[in-house]
Write a protein that holds these residues in place. Structure first.
Motif, mmCIF file in Angstrom:
data_model
loop_
_atom_site.group_PDB
_atom_site.id
_atom_site.type_symbol
_atom_site.label_atom_id
_atom_site.label_comp_id
_atom_site.label_asym_id
_atom_site.label_seq_id
_atom_site.Cartn_x
_atom_site.Cartn_y
_atom_site.Cartn_z
ATOM 1 N N GLU A 34 -3.729 -64.552 -59.583
ATOM 2 C CA GLU A 34 -2.736 -65.190 -58.725
ATOM 3 C C GLU A 34 -1.768 -66.076 -59.507
ATOM 4 O O GLU A 34 -0.899 -66.717 -58.919
ATOM 5 N N GLY A 35 -1.942 -66.156 -60.821
ATOM 6 C CA GLY A 35 -1.006 -66.899 -61.650
ATOM 7 C C GLY A 35 -1.474 -68.260 -62.107
ATOM 8 O O GLY A 35 -0.730 -68.968 -62.806
ATOM 9 N N ALA A 36 -2.678 -68.659 -61.740
ATOM 10 C CA ALA A 36 -3.185 -69.963 -62.173
ATOM 11 C C ALA A 36 -3.598 -69.917 -63.642
ATOM 12 O O ALA A 36 -3.990 -68.868 -64.169
ATOM 13 N N LYS A 37 -3.515 -71.071 -64.285
ATOM 14 C CA LYS A 37 -4.050 -71.228 -65.644
ATOM 15 C C LYS A 37 -5.490 -71.707 -65.489
ATOM 16 O O LYS A 37 -5.719 -72.814 -65.003
ATOM 17 N N VAL A 38 -6.422 -70.876 -65.900
ATOM 18 C CA VAL A 38 -7.829 -71.130 -65.581
ATOM 19 C C VAL A 38 -8.617 -71.505 -66.822
ATOM 20 O O VAL A 38 -8.544 -70.823 -67.853
ATOM 21 N N VAL A 39 -9.394 -72.581 -66.694
ATOM 22 C CA VAL A 39 -10.380 -72.943 -67.700
ATOM 23 C C VAL A 39 -11.733 -72.422 -67.209
ATOM 24 O O VAL A 39 -12.254 -72.878 -66.194
ATOM 25 N N PHE A 40 -12.266 -71.454 -67.928
ATOM 26 C CA PHE A 40 -13.583 -70.889 -67.633
ATOM 27 C C PHE A 40 -14.630 -71.795 -68.286
ATOM 28 O O PHE A 40 -14.590 -72.017 -69.492
ATOM 29 N N ALA A 41 -15.575 -72.295 -67.498
ATOM 30 C CA ALA A 41 -16.614 -73.177 -68.049
ATOM 31 C C ALA A 41 -17.991 -72.589 -67.784
ATOM 32 O O ALA A 41 -18.284 -72.139 -66.670
ATOM 33 N N ASP A 42 -18.837 -72.611 -68.805
ATOM 34 C CA ASP A 42 -20.194 -72.084 -68.662
ATOM 35 C C ASP A 42 -20.974 -72.484 -69.912
ATOM 36 O O ASP A 42 -20.399 -73.006 -70.880
ATOM 37 N N ILE A 43 -22.267 -72.210 -69.896
ATOM 38 C CA ILE A 43 -23.109 -72.490 -71.069
ATOM 39 C C ILE A 43 -23.271 -71.252 -71.940
ATOM 40 O O ILE A 43 -23.678 -71.348 -73.094
ATOM 41 N N ASN A 44 -22.948 -70.077 -71.407
ATOM 42 C CA ASN A 44 -23.121 -68.814 -72.119
ATOM 43 C C ASN A 44 -21.857 -68.506 -72.924
ATOM 44 O O ASN A 44 -20.916 -67.888 -72.424
ATOM 45 N N GLU A 45 -21.850 -68.927 -74.187
ATOM 46 C CA GLU A 45 -20.629 -68.827 -74.992
ATOM 47 C C GLU A 45 -20.201 -67.387 -75.228
ATOM 48 O O GLU A 45 -19.004 -67.066 -75.157
ATOM 49 N N GLU A 46 -21.146 -66.505 -75.509
ATOM 50 C CA GLU A 46 -20.790 -65.117 -75.813
ATOM 51 C C GLU A 46 -20.085 -64.451 -74.639
ATOM 52 O O GLU A 46 -19.010 -63.844 -74.807
ATOM 53 N N LEU A 47 -20.661 -64.564 -73.456
ATOM 54 C CA LEU A 47 -20.032 -63.976 -72.277
ATOM 55 C C LEU A 47 -18.710 -64.674 -71.951
ATOM 56 O O LEU A 47 -17.729 -64.042 -71.576
ATOM 57 N N LEU A 48 -18.706 -65.997 -72.098
ATOM 58 C CA LEU A 48 -17.539 -66.794 -71.732
ATOM 59 C C LEU A 48 -16.316 -66.402 -72.559
ATOM 60 O O LEU A 48 -15.209 -66.246 -72.023
ATOM 61 N N LYS A 49 -16.488 -66.248 -73.845
ATOM 62 C CA LYS A 49 -15.374 -65.857 -74.714
ATOM 63 C C LYS A 49 -14.816 -64.500 -74.299
ATOM 64 O O LYS A 49 -13.609 -64.296 -74.267
ATOM 65 N N LYS A 50 -15.720 -63.593 -73.965
ATOM 66 C CA LYS A 50 -15.291 -62.241 -73.593
ATOM 67 C C LYS A 50 -14.487 -62.250 -72.299
ATOM 68 O O LYS A 50 -13.365 -61.721 -72.248
ATOM 69 N N VAL A 51 -15.050 -62.845 -71.238
ATOM 70 C CA VAL A 51 -14.397 -62.752 -69.927
ATOM 71 C C VAL A 51 -13.124 -63.593 -69.862
ATOM 72 O O VAL A 51 -12.145 -63.196 -69.229
ATOM 73 N N SER A 52 -13.121 -64.745 -70.511
ATOM 74 C CA SER A 52 -11.901 -65.568 -70.488
ATOM 75 C C SER A 52 -10.782 -64.894 -71.263
ATOM 76 O O SER A 52 -9.612 -64.947 -70.870
ATOM 77 N N GLY A 53 -11.149 -64.222 -72.353
ATOM 78 C CA GLY A 53 -10.147 -63.495 -73.132
ATOM 79 C C GLY A 53 -9.529 -62.362 -72.342
ATOM 80 O O GLY A 53 -8.319 -62.119 -72.417
ATOM 81 N N GLU A 54 -10.340 -61.669 -71.554
ATOM 82 C CA GLU A 54 -9.838 -60.573 -70.730
ATOM 83 C C GLU A 54 -8.872 -61.066 -69.668
ATOM 84 O O GLU A 54 -8.007 -60.306 -69.203
ATOM 85 N N CYS A 55 -9.003 -62.332 -69.266
ATOM 86 C CA CYS A 55 -8.120 -62.909 -68.235
ATOM 87 C C CYS A 55 -7.040 -63.811 -68.822
ATOM 88 O O CYS A 55 -6.322 -64.487 -68.077
ATOM 89 N N ASN A 56 -6.972 -63.837 -70.153
ATOM 90 C CA ASN A 56 -5.987 -64.690 -70.817
ATOM 91 C C ASN A 56 -6.169 -66.155 -70.418
ATOM 92 O O ASN A 56 -5.203 -66.897 -70.246
ATOM 93 N N GLY A 57 -7.427 -66.567 -70.269
ATOM 94 C CA GLY A 57 -7.718 -67.944 -69.886
ATOM 95 C C GLY A 57 -8.276 -68.744 -71.038
ATOM 96 O O GLY A 57 -8.510 -68.223 -72.134
ATOM 97 N N GLU A 58 -8.496 -70.020 -70.800
ATOM 98 C CA GLU A 58 -9.146 -70.896 -71.766
ATOM 99 C C GLU A 58 -10.633 -70.983 -71.414
ATOM 100 O O GLU A 58 -11.028 -70.694 -70.284
#
Length: 252
Positions: free
Chosen positions: A26-50
């Motif tokens: 929807e156009g928001a700038k999203v900060v993905f937060a979690d404890i699982n670094e490996e998954l977090l890097k992957k999914v945030s990268g796919e969404c162009n998020g932080e």
């Protein structure tokens, strides 16, 4: 939602990921937060998020997450508190340290994150805080003492924050889904099967869906769509609410 800044916790998988993906689309700038670094890097990268890696049961991680978003974007417009875990155990067998952890993660962390984003939202006279509670924030089930306690408390906090935020353009709502098909719930199905001495299929039909009129588990995308709606101007008079997505469970 263009140029809105959102923090979504528990964003590496399940409901949190679905919400983070939807807000990103929807156009928001999203900060993905979690404890699982490996998954977090992957999914945030796919969404162009932080992304921010941290244990949100710790106060310093909650402060660090909000500081990260503010330093990166200068504001926070949307906070979605999703992070949580399940534990199925009779009270007399429930580990005390597990209780402390679950209350810290699912009740104290949403309070702290709300407290830390509040000045930014108040300054901008606009904010959306959405707490993912549960149907277990409204009713109880056996063997879930910490989870039910945390989710009930989260609804009480939602009501209080909604009252305080109203004069400043900040809405605070809770979503109360029944069982959503996520990795967390898949693990719970196995736990329930062991606790009750029944098969996993019986857990779904005889426990999870037994009280529902609509006999199906929710998809994470359905919760994400409701979050999206609560972030729109159409929902600007909704606050302090506990919105059920329970297939008719509480209609009984």
């Amino acid at each position: 939602m263009n140029n809105k800044v959102a923090i979504v916790t528990g964003a590496a998988s399940g409901i949190g990921l679905a919400i983070a993906e939807t807000l990103s689309k929807e156009g928001a700038k999203v900060v993905f937060a979690d404890i699982n670094e490996e998954l977090l890097k992957k999914v945030s990268g796919e969404c162009n998020g932080e992304y921010f890696v941290g244990d949100l049961s710790k106060r310093e991680s909650c402060k660090g997450l909000v500081d990260f978003a503010l330093e990166k974007f200068g504001k926070v417009d949307i906070l979605v508190n999703v992070a949580g875990i399940q534990n199925v155990s009779p009270i007399e067998e429930f580990p005390e340290d597990k209780w402390d952890f679950m209350i810290s993660l699912m009740l104290t962390a949403p309070f702290l994150l709300t407290k830390y984003v509040w000045p930014s939202m108040k300054e901008n006279k606009w904010g959306r805080i959405i707490n993912i509670s549960s149907i277990h924030g409204l009713v109880a089930s056996e063997f879930k003492s910490a989870y039910v306690s945390a989710k009930h408390g989260l609804i009480g906090f939602t009501k209080t924050a909604g009252l305080e935020g109203g004069p400043h353009g900040i809405t605070v709502n809770a979503i109360c889904p029944a069982y959503v098909r996520t990795p967390l719930v898949d693990g719970q199905i196995a736990d329930q099967a062991r606790t009750h001495g029944i098969s996993e299929d019986q857990v779904i039909s005889e426990i999870m869906l037994q009280k529902a009129a609509i006999k199906k588990m929710l998809d994470p995308s359905s919760v994400a769509e409701l979050v999206k709606f609560l972030c729109t101007d159409a929902a600007d008079s909704m606050t302090g609410s506990a919105i059920t997505m329970d297939g008719g469970w509480t209609a009984n």
